[in-house]
Motif scaffolding. Structure first.
Motif, PDB file in Angstrom:
ATOM      1  N   UNK A  51      16.333  49.785  32.174  1.00  0.00           N
ATOM      2  CA  UNK A  51      17.063  50.692  31.283  1.00  0.00           C
ATOM      3  C   UNK A  51      18.574  50.610  31.516  1.00  0.00           C
ATOM      4  N   UNK A  52      18.991  50.252  32.718  1.00  0.00           N
ATOM      5  CA  UNK A  52      20.413  50.102  32.998  1.00  0.00           C
ATOM      6  C   UNK A  52      21.048  48.926  32.281  1.00  0.00           C
ATOM      7  N   UNK A  53      20.225  47.960  31.817  1.00  0.00           N
ATOM      8  CA  UNK A  53      20.730  46.797  31.094  1.00  0.00           C
ATOM      9  C   UNK A  53      20.831  47.039  29.591  1.00  0.00           C
ATOM     10  N   UNK A  54      20.321  48.180  29.143  1.00  0.00           N
ATOM     11  CA  UNK A  54      20.396  48.514  27.714  1.00  0.00           C
ATOM     12  C   UNK A  54      21.814  48.958  27.388  1.00  0.00           C
ATOM     13  N   UNK A  55      22.409  48.444  26.316  1.00  0.00           N
ATOM     14  CA  UNK A  55      23.759  48.866  25.944  1.00  0.00           C
ATOM     15  C   UNK A  55      23.873  50.394  25.864  1.00  0.00           C
ATOM     16  N   UNK A  56      24.981  50.921  26.340  1.00  0.00           N
ATOM     17  CA  UNK A  56      25.122  52.373  26.474  1.00  0.00           C
ATOM     18  C   UNK A  56      24.946  53.105  25.149  1.00  0.00           C
ATOM     19  N   UNK A  94      13.757  55.910  40.407  1.00  0.00           N
ATOM     20  CA  UNK A  94      14.812  54.906  40.307  1.00  0.00           C
ATOM     21  C   UNK A  94      15.424  54.887  38.913  1.00  0.00           C
ATOM     22  N   UNK A  95      14.587  54.974  37.904  1.00  0.00           N
ATOM     23  CA  UNK A  95      15.086  55.001  36.522  1.00  0.00           C
ATOM     24  C   UNK A  95      15.878  56.268  36.249  1.00  0.00           C
ATOM     25  N   UNK A  96      15.439  57.382  36.850  1.00  0.00           N
ATOM     26  CA  UNK A  96      16.181  58.632  36.698  1.00  0.00           C
ATOM     27  C   UNK A  96      17.569  58.506  37.311  1.00  0.00           C
ATOM     28  N   UNK A  97      17.658  57.826  38.444  1.00  0.00           N
ATOM     29  CA  UNK A  97      18.956  57.623  39.091  1.00  0.00           C
ATOM     30  C   UNK A  97      19.902  56.846  38.172  1.00  0.00           C
ATOM     31  N   UNK A  98      19.366  55.846  37.491  1.00  0.00           N
ATOM     32  CA  UNK A  98      20.181  55.062  36.559  1.00  0.00           C
ATOM     33  C   UNK A  98      20.658  55.930  35.404  1.00  0.00           C
ATOM     34  N   UNK A  99      19.756  56.744  34.863  1.00  0.00           N
ATOM     35  CA  UNK A  99      20.084  57.554  33.685  1.00  0.00           C
ATOM     36  C   UNK A  99      21.051  58.688  34.004  1.00  0.00           C
ATOM     37  N   UNK A 100      20.957  59.234  35.206  1.00  0.00           N
ATOM     38  CA  UNK A 100      21.824  60.360  35.571  1.00  0.00           C
ATOM     39  C   UNK A 100      23.080  59.926  36.302  1.00  0.00           C
ATOM     40  N   UNK A 101      23.078  58.683  36.840  1.00  0.00           N
ATOM     41  CA  UNK A 101      24.194  58.235  37.659  1.00  0.00           C
ATOM     42  C   UNK A 101      24.196  58.833  39.044  1.00  0.00           C
ATOM     43  N   UNK A 102      23.059  59.386  39.457  1.00  0.00           N
ATOM     44  CA  UNK A 102      22.940  60.054  40.764  1.00  0.00           C
ATOM     45  C   UNK A 102      21.915  59.342  41.625  1.00  0.00           C
ATOM     46  N   UNK A 151      20.067  65.514  43.420  1.00  0.00           N
ATOM     47  CA  UNK A 151      21.104  65.584  42.401  1.00  0.00           C
ATOM     48  C   UNK A 151      20.590  65.027  41.071  1.00  0.00           C
ATOM     49  N   UNK A 152      19.789  63.942  41.143  1.00  0.00           N
ATOM     50  CA  UNK A 152      19.229  63.353  39.929  1.00  0.00           C
ATOM     51  C   UNK A 152      18.279  64.322  39.239  1.00  0.00           C
ATOM     52  N   UNK A 153      17.419  64.978  40.013  1.00  0.00           N
ATOM     53  CA  UNK A 153      16.489  65.939  39.435  1.00  0.00           C
ATOM     54  C   UNK A 153      17.216  67.144  38.847  1.00  0.00           C
TER      55      UNK A 153
END
Length: 329
Positions: free
Chosen positions: A184-189, A207-215, A220-222
């Motif tokens: 998901x981090x490789x998907x254009x913003x 791990x995906x949540x960390x990418x989506x939240x930047x945390x 902090x991500x939750x």
């Protein structure tokens, strides 16, 4: 809260159909002692060949649990494509929407004695954009939930189709579920933001949540998770699953949640043999429970339960439909 039944044996209403759009691949799994260094060799102890692809795995799990499921993806007109069609049909997935490209995609997975997995993927026909034909338009009209994957957002042509489908689903008052996928981090913003804006149910792992939240910090991500979507269910592996639901979220029967909810359910303790497809099985259990109009806590319990069963078998879907396996000679 008296919104839904907690009877896990309740039948899914016939109008609660789910449309799954995503990859259908072949999984080639090889069990080895250890990954060799460059230039070395190693012995393959046993092999397995089965249906794979996150969306296909979830579609099979949903059908196994009795959810009326229609799958859209692209495969080749080859023996691997025939295997995918056959195994999906065995459990009752409606495959009439599958479209065809040149070569069925595949994933090669090497699994060592510590259960560490190393994966190599070729998406093949699965990288082709779906044709928005009359059959797909009709499926959109008759489906209560759309489930798709972040893998479908990686290529502009595919992303355009999936976003169009999601917009049509939402415009009809139905629901969109998204498994972000590891890429998901490789998907254009701009595409990622647009998809999240259409998503009612988000199904990431930590791990995906960390990418989506930047945390990177899990706490902090939750804490930021509820801002991503109306319902966010986070897969925590051996720690179970966590979920937040915002006030106003729509249940499968159309009823609205009257208050914010947030809770965690522990995993079922089992002896894992192969964790391939555990997250996909969680998605299937979660969404089947949701479509049965069960209480929200049961969505997590159902997801954890099916994931716990799947990891006790080799292969993501081997407990649902028979795989092709062989020991080393």
């Amino acid at each position: 809260m008296e919104v839904v039944s907690q009877n896990s044996n309740k039948q899914i209403p016939g109008n609660n159909k789910i449309l799954v759009i995503g990859d259908a691949l072949i999984d080639h799994q090889y069990w080895i002692d250890r990954m060799p260094n460059p230039g070395e060799d190693t012995v393959i102890l046993s092999t397995s060949k089965n249906v794979g692809g996150s969306a296909a795995n979830t579609a099979i799990g949903l059908a196994y649990l009795g959810a009326p499921t229609k799958f859209y993806g692209t495969i080749g007109r080859d023996l691997d494509g025939d295997l995918i069609l056959g195994q999906m049909q065995v459990v009752g997935v409606d495959v009439s929407g599958i479209q065809f490209g040149e070569v069925t995609g595949f994933t090669i997975t090497m699994i060592d004695q510590s259960s560490e997995r190393t994966m190599f993927s070729f998406r093949g026909a699965s990288s082709n954009a779906l044709s928005m034909d009359a059959a797909l338009l009709e499926s959109i009209k008759t489906s209560r939930v759309l489930l798709t994957s972040g893998y479908q957002l990686l290529y502009p042509d595919q992303a355009a189709v999936v976003l169009s489908v999601a917009e049509r689903v939402q415009a009809q008052g139905n629901l969109v579920a998204l498994d972000p996928s590891p890429l998901i981090g490789d998907v254009p913003e701009n595409i990622r933001a647009r998809m999240l804006g259409l998503t009612d149910i988000l199904l990431p792992n930590l791990r995906e949540l960390a990418i989506l939240t930047g945390e990177e910090d899990p706490s902090a991500a939750l804490e930021k998770a509820p801002h991503l979507s109306k319902c966010v269910a986070v897969k925590l592996g051996h720690k179970g699953a966590w979920m937040s639901i915002r006030k106003g979220f729509q249940f499968s029967n159309g009823q609205m949640l009257a208050e914010d909810l947030c809770f965690q359910v522990p995993a079922i303790q089992v002896q894992a043999v192969d964790t391939t497809g555990a997250g996909d099985a969680f998605n299937a259990g979660f969404l089947a429970s949701f479509l049965r109009n069960e209480a929200p806590e049961n969505w997590l319990k159902s997801g954890n339960s099916l994931a716990g069963e799947v990891v006790q078998h080799r292969g993501a879907v081997s407990m649902f439909c028979s795989p092709s396996q062989s020991p080393a000679a």
